[in-house]
Scaffold this active site. Sequence first.
Site, mmCIF file in Angstrom:
data_model
loop_
_atom_site.group_PDB
_atom_site.id
_atom_site.type_symbol
_atom_site.label_atom_id
_atom_site.label_comp_id
_atom_site.label_asym_id
_atom_site.label_seq_id
_atom_site.Cartn_x
_atom_site.Cartn_y
_atom_site.Cartn_z
ATOM 1 N N HIS A 1 87.721 24.908 170.754
ATOM 2 C CA HIS A 1 87.982 26.003 169.828
ATOM 3 C C HIS A 1 89.093 26.910 170.335
ATOM 4 O O HIS A 1 89.468 26.851 171.499
ATOM 5 C CB HIS A 1 86.717 26.828 169.544
ATOM 6 N N ARG B 1 90.400 37.705 168.355
ATOM 7 C CA ARG B 1 89.596 38.914 168.205
ATOM 8 C C ARG B 1 89.961 39.584 166.889
ATOM 9 O O ARG B 1 91.145 39.731 166.584
ATOM 10 C CB ARG B 1 89.833 39.856 169.377
ATOM 11 N N GLU C 1 87.104 30.434 166.661
ATOM 12 C CA GLU C 1 86.088 31.425 167.010
ATOM 13 C C GLU C 1 86.631 32.810 166.697
ATOM 14 O O GLU C 1 87.690 33.198 167.197
ATOM 15 C CB GLU C 1 85.752 31.350 168.501
ATOM 16 N N ASN D 1 84.119 42.740 168.166
ATOM 17 C CA ASN D 1 83.544 43.770 169.039
ATOM 18 C C ASN D 1 83.263 44.999 168.191
ATOM 19 O O ASN D 1 84.155 45.545 167.550
ATOM 20 C CB ASN D 1 84.512 44.110 170.173
ATOM 21 N N HIS E 1 100.578 30.572 167.212
ATOM 22 C CA HIS E 1 99.945 30.485 165.906
ATOM 23 C C HIS E 1 98.946 29.343 165.885
ATOM 24 O O HIS E 1 98.947 28.481 166.744
ATOM 25 C CB HIS E 1 100.990 30.296 164.795
ATOM 26 N N GLU F 1 100.175 28.544 160.604
ATOM 27 C CA GLU F 1 101.208 27.697 160.024
ATOM 28 C C GLU F 1 100.529 26.680 159.116
ATOM 29 O O GLU F 1 99.588 25.995 159.539
ATOM 30 C CB GLU F 1 101.986 26.981 161.116
#
Length: 126
Positions: A7, A11, A56, A60, A75, A122
């Site tokens: 993965h 964030r 993922e 937070n 990217h 992309e």
Amino acid sequence: MTNKMLHTCIRVQNLDKSMAFYTKALNLKETRRKDFPEHQFTLVYLAFEDGGYELELTYNYDKAEPYEIGDGYGHIAIGVDDLKASHAAHEAEGYNVTKLMGLPGTDPTYYFIKDPDGYKTEVIQN
């Protein structure tokens, strides 16, 4: 020994907005979610219907300011069967997309779309 990519983590500041973007614009599906309220963060994993490599999203809870992506971020890339139709649909939905582009001297084969946090994906013709 066999190695494989699992993965990529990014964030996100607003999990709901990010989930809406990645599920609607890029057709990813939530594969699993791990909430850690005592530590104030949530992890959401997304993948295409056939599974495999995941994205993922790390959220937070206490992050008030936008994340600084910086000049080192590249990217994510996905392939589509009909680049022009995908581009037109993303434009019609009001997503932040570039024009269709190609490498120097070639026909257009890709464009970029930005998520709510400014991360670029992309979109490439299969």
